[in-house]
Design a protein around this motif. Structure first.
Motif, PDB file in Angstrom:
ATOM      1  N   TYR A 114       0.849  -1.190   0.000  1.00 61.68           N
ATOM      2  CA  TYR A 114       0.000   0.000   0.000  1.00 61.68           C
ATOM      3  C   TYR A 114       0.883   1.237   0.000  1.00 61.68           C
ATOM      4  CZ  TYR A 114       1.034   0.279   5.002  1.00 61.68           C
ATOM      5  OH  TYR A 114       1.697   0.351   6.213  1.00 61.68           O
ATOM      6  N   ILE A 115       0.350   2.311  -0.566  1.00 68.16           N
ATOM      7  CA  ILE A 115       1.042   3.594  -0.592  1.00 68.16           C
ATOM      8  C   ILE A 115       0.111   4.632   0.013  1.00 68.16           C
ATOM      9  CG2 ILE A 115       2.262   5.283  -1.999  1.00 68.16           C
ATOM     10  CD1 ILE A 115       2.531   3.216  -4.180  1.00 68.16           C
ATOM     11  N   THR A 116       0.645   5.412   0.926  1.00 70.35           N
ATOM     12  CA  THR A 116      -0.159   6.417   1.608  1.00 70.35           C
ATOM     13  C   THR A 116      -0.067   7.752   0.883  1.00 70.35           C
ATOM     14  OG1 THR A 116       0.223   5.349   3.736  1.00 70.35           O
ATOM     15  CG2 THR A 116      -0.531   7.624   3.785  1.00 70.35           C
ATOM     16  N   LYS A 117      -1.234   8.330   0.576  1.00 68.13           N
ATOM     17  CA  LYS A 117      -1.273   9.657  -0.031  1.00 68.13           C
ATOM     18  C   LYS A 117      -1.021  10.715   1.051  1.00 68.13           C
ATOM     19  CE  LYS A 117      -4.865   8.376  -3.409  1.00 68.13           C
ATOM     20  NZ  LYS A 117      -6.242   8.679  -3.851  1.00 68.13           N
ATOM     21  N   PRO A 118      -0.324  11.803   0.722  1.00 66.36           N
ATOM     22  CA  PRO A 118       0.354  12.055  -0.555  1.00 66.36           C
ATOM     23  C   PRO A 118       1.679  11.297  -0.611  1.00 66.36           C
ATOM     24  CG  PRO A 118       0.720  13.880   0.928  1.00 66.36           C
ATOM     25  CD  PRO A 118      -0.217  12.944   1.647  1.00 66.36           C
ATOM     26  N   PHE A 119       2.121  10.959  -1.808  1.00 69.90           N
ATOM     27  CA  PHE A 119       3.369  10.226  -1.952  1.00 69.90           C
ATOM     28  C   PHE A 119       4.169  10.848  -3.098  1.00 69.90           C
ATOM     29  CE2 PHE A 119      -0.124   8.015  -4.064  1.00 69.90           C
ATOM     30  CZ  PHE A 119       0.283   8.054  -5.391  1.00 69.90           C
ATOM     31  N   SER A 120       5.464  10.598  -3.078  1.00 69.39           N
ATOM     32  CA  SER A 120       6.323  11.124  -4.139  1.00 69.39           C
ATOM     33  C   SER A 120       6.276  10.200  -5.345  1.00 69.39           C
ATOM     34  CB  SER A 120       7.764  11.241  -3.635  1.00 69.39           C
ATOM     35  OG  SER A 120       8.336   9.951  -3.456  1.00 69.39           O
ATOM     36  N   MET A 121       6.573  10.751  -6.515  1.00 65.95           N
ATOM     37  CA  MET A 121       6.594   9.926  -7.713  1.00 65.95           C
ATOM     38  C   MET A 121       7.729   8.916  -7.647  1.00 65.95           C
ATOM     39  SD  MET A 121       4.626   9.392 -10.083  1.00 65.95           S
ATOM     40  CE  MET A 121       3.650  10.832  -9.616  1.00 65.95           C
ATOM     41  N   ARG A 122       8.824   9.266  -6.971  1.00 64.82           N
ATOM     42  CA  ARG A 122       9.917   8.320  -6.809  1.00 64.82           C
ATOM     43  C   ARG A 122       9.458   7.107  -6.007  1.00 64.82           C
ATOM     44  NH1 ARG A 122      15.565  10.377  -4.437  1.00 64.82           N
ATOM     45  NH2 ARG A 122      15.580  11.340  -6.504  1.00 64.82           N
ATOM     46  N   GLU A 123       8.703   7.361  -4.925  1.00 66.05           N
ATOM     47  CA  GLU A 123       8.189   6.248  -4.127  1.00 66.05           C
ATOM     48  C   GLU A 123       7.244   5.388  -4.954  1.00 66.05           C
ATOM     49  OE1 GLU A 123       5.452   5.316  -0.172  1.00 66.05           O
ATOM     50  OE2 GLU A 123       5.939   7.392  -0.689  1.00 66.05           O
ATOM     51  N   PHE A 124       6.338   6.025  -5.679  1.00 65.50           N
ATOM     52  CA  PHE A 124       5.362   5.281  -6.473  1.00 65.50           C
ATOM     53  C   PHE A 124       6.062   4.386  -7.495  1.00 65.50           C
ATOM     54  CE2 PHE A 124       2.604   5.125 -10.315  1.00 65.50           C
ATOM     55  CZ  PHE A 124       1.585   4.349  -9.775  1.00 65.50           C
ATOM     56  N   ARG A 125       7.011   4.931  -8.224  1.00 66.09           N
ATOM     57  CA  ARG A 125       7.703   4.144  -9.244  1.00 66.09           C
ATOM     58  C   ARG A 125       8.510   3.020  -8.607  1.00 66.09           C
ATOM     59  NH1 ARG A 125      11.176   7.983 -12.692  1.00 66.09           N
ATOM     60  NH2 ARG A 125      11.349   6.169 -14.079  1.00 66.09           N
ATOM     61  N   SER A 126       9.076   3.279  -7.430  1.00 70.42           N
ATOM     62  CA  SER A 126       9.831   2.243  -6.724  1.00 70.42           C
ATOM     63  C   SER A 126       8.936   1.080  -6.328  1.00 70.42           C
ATOM     64  CB  SER A 126      10.490   2.842  -5.472  1.00 70.42           C
ATOM     65  OG  SER A 126      11.067   1.839  -4.665  1.00 70.42           O
ATOM     66  N   ARG A 127       7.754   1.398  -5.820  1.00 64.69           N
ATOM     67  CA  ARG A 127       6.819   0.354  -5.404  1.00 64.69           C
ATOM     68  C   ARG A 127       6.342  -0.477  -6.599  1.00 64.69           C
ATOM     69  NH1 ARG A 127       4.238   0.884  -0.414  1.00 64.69           N
ATOM     70  NH2 ARG A 127       5.404   2.320   0.919  1.00 64.69           N
ATOM     71  N   VAL A 128       6.025   0.208  -7.696  1.00 64.72           N
ATOM     72  CA  VAL A 128       5.552  -0.485  -8.892  1.00 64.72           C
ATOM     73  C   VAL A 128       6.628  -1.425  -9.425  1.00 64.72           C
ATOM     74  CG1 VAL A 128       4.972  -0.155 -11.336  1.00 64.72           C
ATOM     75  CG2 VAL A 128       3.831   1.211  -9.578  1.00 64.72           C
ATOM     76  N   LYS A 129       7.850  -0.929  -9.531  1.00 66.64           N
ATOM     77  CA  LYS A 129       8.938  -1.761 -10.054  1.00 66.64           C
ATOM     78  C   LYS A 129       9.203  -2.958  -9.151  1.00 66.64           C
ATOM     79  CE  LYS A 129      11.250   1.931 -12.622  1.00 66.64           C
ATOM     80  NZ  LYS A 129      12.447   2.805 -12.726  1.00 66.64           N
ATOM     81  N   ALA A 130       9.134  -2.741  -7.832  1.00 67.00           N
ATOM     82  CA  ALA A 130       9.369  -3.846  -6.899  1.00 67.00           C
ATOM     83  C   ALA A 130       8.278  -4.904  -7.030  1.00 67.00           C
ATOM     84  CB  ALA A 130       9.422  -3.315  -5.470  1.00 67.00           C
ATOM     85  N   ALA A 131       7.026  -4.470  -7.156  1.00 64.24           N
ATOM     86  CA  ALA A 131       5.912  -5.418  -7.288  1.00 64.24           C
ATOM     87  C   ALA A 131       6.034  -6.227  -8.575  1.00 64.24           C
ATOM     88  CB  ALA A 131       4.579  -4.678  -7.246  1.00 64.24           C
ATOM     89  N   LEU A 132       6.385  -5.567  -9.657  1.00 65.48           N
ATOM     90  CA  LEU A 132       6.533  -6.262 -10.937  1.00 65.48           C
ATOM     91  C   LEU A 132       7.735  -7.203 -10.916  1.00 65.48           C
ATOM     92  CD1 LEU A 132       5.705  -3.311 -13.335  1.00 65.48           C
ATOM     93  CD2 LEU A 132       4.313  -5.359 -12.957  1.00 65.48           C
ATOM     94  N   ARG A 133       8.799  -6.798 -10.243  1.00 64.87           N
ATOM     95  CA  ARG A 133       9.976  -7.659 -10.138  1.00 64.87           C
ATOM     96  C   ARG A 133       9.644  -8.931  -9.360  1.00 64.87           C
ATOM     97  NH1 ARG A 133      13.147  -4.030  -8.469  1.00 64.87           N
ATOM     98  NH2 ARG A 133      12.951  -4.378  -6.236  1.00 64.87           N
ATOM     99  N   ARG A 134       8.885  -8.792  -8.276  1.00 62.97           N
ATOM    100  CA  ARG A 134       8.487  -9.964  -7.500  1.00 62.97           C
ATOM    101  C   ARG A 134       7.609 -10.886  -8.343  1.00 62.97           C
ATOM    102  NH1 ARG A 134       7.009  -5.986  -3.909  1.00 62.97           N
ATOM    103  NH2 ARG A 134       4.819  -6.557  -4.088  1.00 62.97           N
TER     104      ARG A 134
END
Length: 237
Positions: free
Chosen positions: A102-122
């Motif tokens: 989960y990501i808590t709003k507001p969030f940085s675009m760096r955090e969002f992209r990091s989470r997405v990449k990590a989820a896809l990598r897993r």
């Protein structure tokens, strides 16, 4: 045959959020399919395969928690939930019904992209399934890394992606103590931006599934002030 692009279902009823998040995802080479309410999200999910779902909690028609519950009943697709800062209970409920992160709003675009990449990598690691060794059999529990299945006394146990990864990580090192940060790094690739208490939620849910008595565990043990460990393979009970 040409491989398709990684496809992400982005579910949020705010057009500004859709625009804000879609741009960097598409710039990173992902195909983004948008939905603005819960029912539309479920309809889009039925139309084609997705590699990741980014899902806001507050949605019209069906809220994000119900959408997450329905998606998880039919798929192991990674799900990242977006929550407002005041919605702490939604984070816990979301994790317990099968959200992977989960990501808590507001969030940085760096955090969002990091989470997405990590989820896809897993998810990619899961699909490639080049796992070490065969099934792990401990007492009455069997964990099959290749099939990503768990069974207890011959009965299948349904786990989320994250639950399975935590269980497998612990079971592969029986007796070893893992801190919460170690488990975060093993499952998500790093512990950045994540609350270590997330691990506690998943451990509690796992215990409810595999322990006869969650208060007197046979498999998943708490090491107070440190983290968690899996039972030793030579344990007699």
């Amino acid at each position: 045959m040409t491989e398709r692009s990684t496809r992400i279902l982005l579910v949020d009823d705010e057009q500004s959020i859709q625009a804000l998040l879609s741009y960097p995802l598409r710039r990173d080479g992902y195909e983004v399919v948008q939905a603005t309410d819960g029912r539309e999200a479920l309809a889009r999910f039925e139309e084609r395969p997705f590699d990741l779902v980014v899902l806001d909690v507050m949605l019209p028609q069906l809220d994000g928690l119900e959408v997450c519950r329905r998606l998880r009943s039919r798929s192991s697709v990674p799900i990242i939930m977006l929550t407002a800062k005041s919605e702490e209970i939604d984070k816990v409920v979301g994790l317990e019904i099968g959200a992977d992160d989960y990501i808590t709003k507001p969030f940085s675009m760096r955090e969002f992209r990091s989470r997405v990449k990590a989820a896809l990598r897993r998810s990619e690691l899961s699909r490639s399934a080049e796992r070490d060794g065969g099934s792990l059999d401990v007492h009455e529990l069997r964990i099959d890394p290749d099939k990503r299945t768990v069974s207890l006394r011959g009965e299948a146990i349904t786990t989320t992606f994250v639950e399975f990864e935590i269980l497998l990580t612990l079971a592969r090192s029986p007796g070893r103590v893992f801190t919460r940060d170690m488990l975060l790094a093993r499952v998500w690739g790093d512990s950045a931006y994540r609350d270590p208490r997330t691990i506690d939620v998943h451990i509690r849910h796992l215990r409810e599934k595999i322990e006869r008595d969650a208060k007197e565990p046979e498999y998943l043990f708490t090491v107070r002030g440190v983290g968690y460990r899996f039972r030793d393979t030579d344990a007699s009970s």
